[in-house]
Scaffold this motif. Structure first.
Motif, PDB file in Angstrom:
ATOM      1  N   GLY A 152       5.343  -6.277   6.860  1.00  0.00           N
ATOM      2  CA  GLY A 152       6.646  -6.024   6.243  1.00  0.00           C
ATOM      3  C   GLY A 152       6.771  -4.594   5.748  1.00  0.00           C
ATOM      4  O   GLY A 152       7.819  -3.961   5.890  1.00  0.00           O
ATOM      5  N   VAL A 153       5.678  -4.070   5.157  1.00  0.00           N
ATOM      6  CA  VAL A 153       5.667  -2.680   4.695  1.00  0.00           C
ATOM      7  C   VAL A 153       5.894  -1.725   5.868  1.00  0.00           C
ATOM      8  O   VAL A 153       6.684  -0.773   5.775  1.00  0.00           O
ATOM      9  N   LEU A 154       5.217  -1.983   6.976  1.00  0.00           N
ATOM     10  CA  LEU A 154       5.352  -1.111   8.146  1.00  0.00           C
ATOM     11  C   LEU A 154       6.746  -1.207   8.755  1.00  0.00           C
ATOM     12  O   LEU A 154       7.295  -0.213   9.251  1.00  0.00           O
ATOM     13  N   ARG A 357       9.679   8.041   3.306  1.00  0.00           N
ATOM     14  CA  ARG A 357       9.215   6.674   3.516  1.00  0.00           C
ATOM     15  C   ARG A 357       7.697   6.628   3.693  1.00  0.00           C
ATOM     16  O   ARG A 357       7.032   5.728   3.178  1.00  0.00           O
ATOM     17  N   MET A 358       7.116   7.596   4.392  1.00  0.00           N
ATOM     18  CA  MET A 358       5.670   7.599   4.611  1.00  0.00           C
ATOM     19  C   MET A 358       4.917   7.821   3.301  1.00  0.00           C
ATOM     20  O   MET A 358       3.855   7.256   3.089  1.00  0.00           O
ATOM     21  N   ILE A 359       5.504   8.658   2.408  1.00  0.00           N
ATOM     22  CA  ILE A 359       4.873   8.883   1.098  1.00  0.00           C
ATOM     23  C   ILE A 359       4.778   7.581   0.322  1.00  0.00           C
ATOM     24  O   ILE A 359       3.827   7.347  -0.431  1.00  0.00           O
ATOM     25  N   ALA A 360       5.768   6.707   0.505  1.00  0.00           N
ATOM     26  CA  ALA A 360       5.757   5.416  -0.181  1.00  0.00           C
ATOM     27  C   ALA A 360       4.860   4.406   0.511  1.00  0.00           C
ATOM     28  O   ALA A 360       4.205   3.586  -0.139  1.00  0.00           O
ATOM     29  N   ILE A 361       4.829   4.453   1.842  1.00  0.00           N
ATOM     30  CA  ILE A 361       4.078   3.449   2.605  1.00  0.00           C
ATOM     31  C   ILE A 361       2.569   3.629   2.440  1.00  0.00           C
ATOM     32  O   ILE A 361       1.822   2.645   2.341  1.00  0.00           O
ATOM     33  N   VAL A 362       2.100   4.878   2.383  1.00  0.00           N
ATOM     34  CA  VAL A 362       0.650   5.134   2.335  1.00  0.00           C
ATOM     35  C   VAL A 362      -0.013   4.451   1.136  1.00  0.00           C
ATOM     36  O   VAL A 362      -0.994   3.719   1.301  1.00  0.00           O
TER      37      VAL A 362
END
Length: 492
Positions: A152-154, A357-362
């Protein structure tokens, strides 16, 4: 002396490029209708801002506050809403009158070193907010479909393309989409409350202010941080500039009036959603003795047996997805505004959204892989506390800017509003420093951990030094302007 407000109509930092990819502004000058027709022309910006006041981070703090302490923290929600109303109206005033947003005004006022620190803190606040939205959407998808949270995160990367599509349709279409998601969230919780049947006499007692212990204070500060978000202050001051108004005294007054109406309606709807979550948690979990319910998954699982309805958990998941989707759109837009305002750096909008978005996903993926899904709600609460710690660095400049008669002319806020604004800033700084002191006291009570103690001391000193700088530079600039005016030779 003439008002300086018109001097900014041709200012080189007028309106962000980040808003120009929404292909048209909305012309309010052509609306000849009176009353509600005029109001409708201005409706929109505050709704984009209000979704940040009901994002998944709010859910986590409201849920824990209700489950652990019953109705005791409702007054904190009300206080947060009143603070938000005042601050968002200040932001609208800054954008309408000076035709600058908060980031642009900061870049014009502070030296490069302070500006860089403020920019980094603003980006951290946006990352913390986006982290909460990513986790909330992923948890909502998991609760509704059973899809693993990691997947879901991805998947949340894909909603950056939805934002790109909405911006191509124009600002009004984006606002309508957001309002639709807000309606889904609000309606879901209205039904939830009807199913829960809370004791309204007990609910009313929650509006009475009471003293807070350290545990209650931590959640209370999380609630304030989740409600009064720093990035919303940047966002609102930019969004109001998408309305074309007559640059006359009457036109500006009218714009300020209708933006105030827009903010009042939107933020009170957000207050209803937050209060509904806390009341639901208090009436279902606290009163049944399930005070250990601390995460969204537990709440979802226990709603059906406690309320005796299969509809309750489904609505909970749908509302969570809607709240996460709506708030992630505005958070990403705020990221563009902050970057361009502070750095004057214009990045491809799609690339900027993907980076945000990548800053949040990592960190979300890292916590899932290292600690498992059980720690995600702690990460949600922590993200909201981070937001609260950033607040002072957005509020202090904002109050200075809208108080400055040199820049704002007759549209500067009144003295009593200034006093109220500074009291709010002082309260938030006090609460944050008290929380930090409490956490450090716990850290220092343990043996060893010298490295963490040094980092904590350095962080506190840095926080205080930046606060002083944020206060001092606008005061110095205002003093210099006054001296420059008094030193002007007389004209005969």
């Amino acid at each position: 002396m003439k008002s300086h407000t018109t001097n900014h109509s041709n200012h080189k930092h007028q309106v962000h490029k980040s808003l120009s990819d929404v292909h048209q502004s909305i012309d309010t000058t052509s609306s000849r209708g009176r009353g509600w027709r005029k109001v409708m022309a201005f409706i929109g910006p505050a709704y984009l801002v209000s979704v940040g006041y009901m994002d998944p981070g709010n859910w986590a703090t409201d849920l824990q506050g209700g489950a652990q302490f019953g109705y005791k923290l409702i007054w904190i929600l009300l206080l947060s809403n009143l603070i938000a109303l005042l601050l968002q109206n200040m932001c609208a005033r800054l954008g309408v009158v000076r035709q600058q947003d908060l980031a642009q005004a900061n870049r014009q006022t502070y030296p490069k070193g302070v500006n860089l620190c403020l920019y980094v803190l603003a980006e951290l606040a946006i990352a913390a907010c986006d982290l909460a939205e990513v986790l909330g959407m992923a948890i909502g998808i998991n609760l509704l479909t059973g899809l693993p949270i990691l997947w879901g995160v991805l998947i949340t990367v894909l909603d950056t393309f939805l934002l790109f599509y909405l911006q191509r349709l124009g600002m009004r279409k984006m606002e309508q989409f957001i309002i639709g998601l807000i309606a889904i969230t609000g309606l879901s919780f209205l039904i939830e409350l009807l199913l829960a049947k809370p004791d309204m006499a007990e609910v009313v007692t929650g509006f009475i202010p009471t003293a807070l212990n350290q545990a209650e204070l931590y959640i209370a500060i999380g609630i304030i941080g989740a409600t009064v978000m720093p990035h919303n202050l940047y966002l609102h001051s930019a969004l109001v500039q998408t309305r074309k108004i007559k640059r006359t005294e009457k036109g500006i007054k009218l714009a300020l009036k209708f933006n105030a109406i827009d903010s009042t309606i939107a933020l009170n709807l957000a207050f209803f959603v937050n209060a509904a979550i806390l009341i639901l948690a208090a009436s279902v979990f606290y009163t049944s003795g399930n005070t250990s319910v601390a995460n969204l998954e537990d709440a979802h699982r226990m709603l059906e047996p406690l309320l005796g309805s299969r509809l309750a958990p489904t609505l909970f998941a749908i509302a969570l997805i809607a709240a996460g989707q709506s708030s992630t759109i505005t958070g990403t837009l705020a990221g563009q505004i902050v970057m361009e305002g502070y750095l004057n750096l214009h990045m491809n909008p799609m690339l900027r959204r993907l980076i945000t978005r990548m800053i949040a996903i990592v960190p979300a993926v890292s916590v899932i892989l290292i600690y498992g899904e059980s720690e995600l709600d702690k990460l949600l609460i922590f993200s909201q506390v981070i937001l609260s710690l950033q607040l002072a660095f957005a509020i202090i400049p904002l109050i200075y800017f809208v108080s400055d008669t040199y820049q704002m002319g007759k549209f500067a806020i009144k003295k009593r509003t200034q006093i109220l604004g500074w009291l709010i800033a002082a309260l938030l700084i006090y609460l944050n420093l008290r929380m930090v002191y409490g956490e450090i006291a716990v850290l220092f009570s343990g043996a060893g951990q010298l490295g963490w103690k040094i980092i904590a001391i350095a962080g506190c000193l840095g926080y205080i030094a930046l606060l002083i700088a944020t206060l001092w530079y606008p005061m110095r600039e205002r003093k210099n302007k006054r001296l420059a005016i008094t030193r002007q030779p007389p004209t005969y």
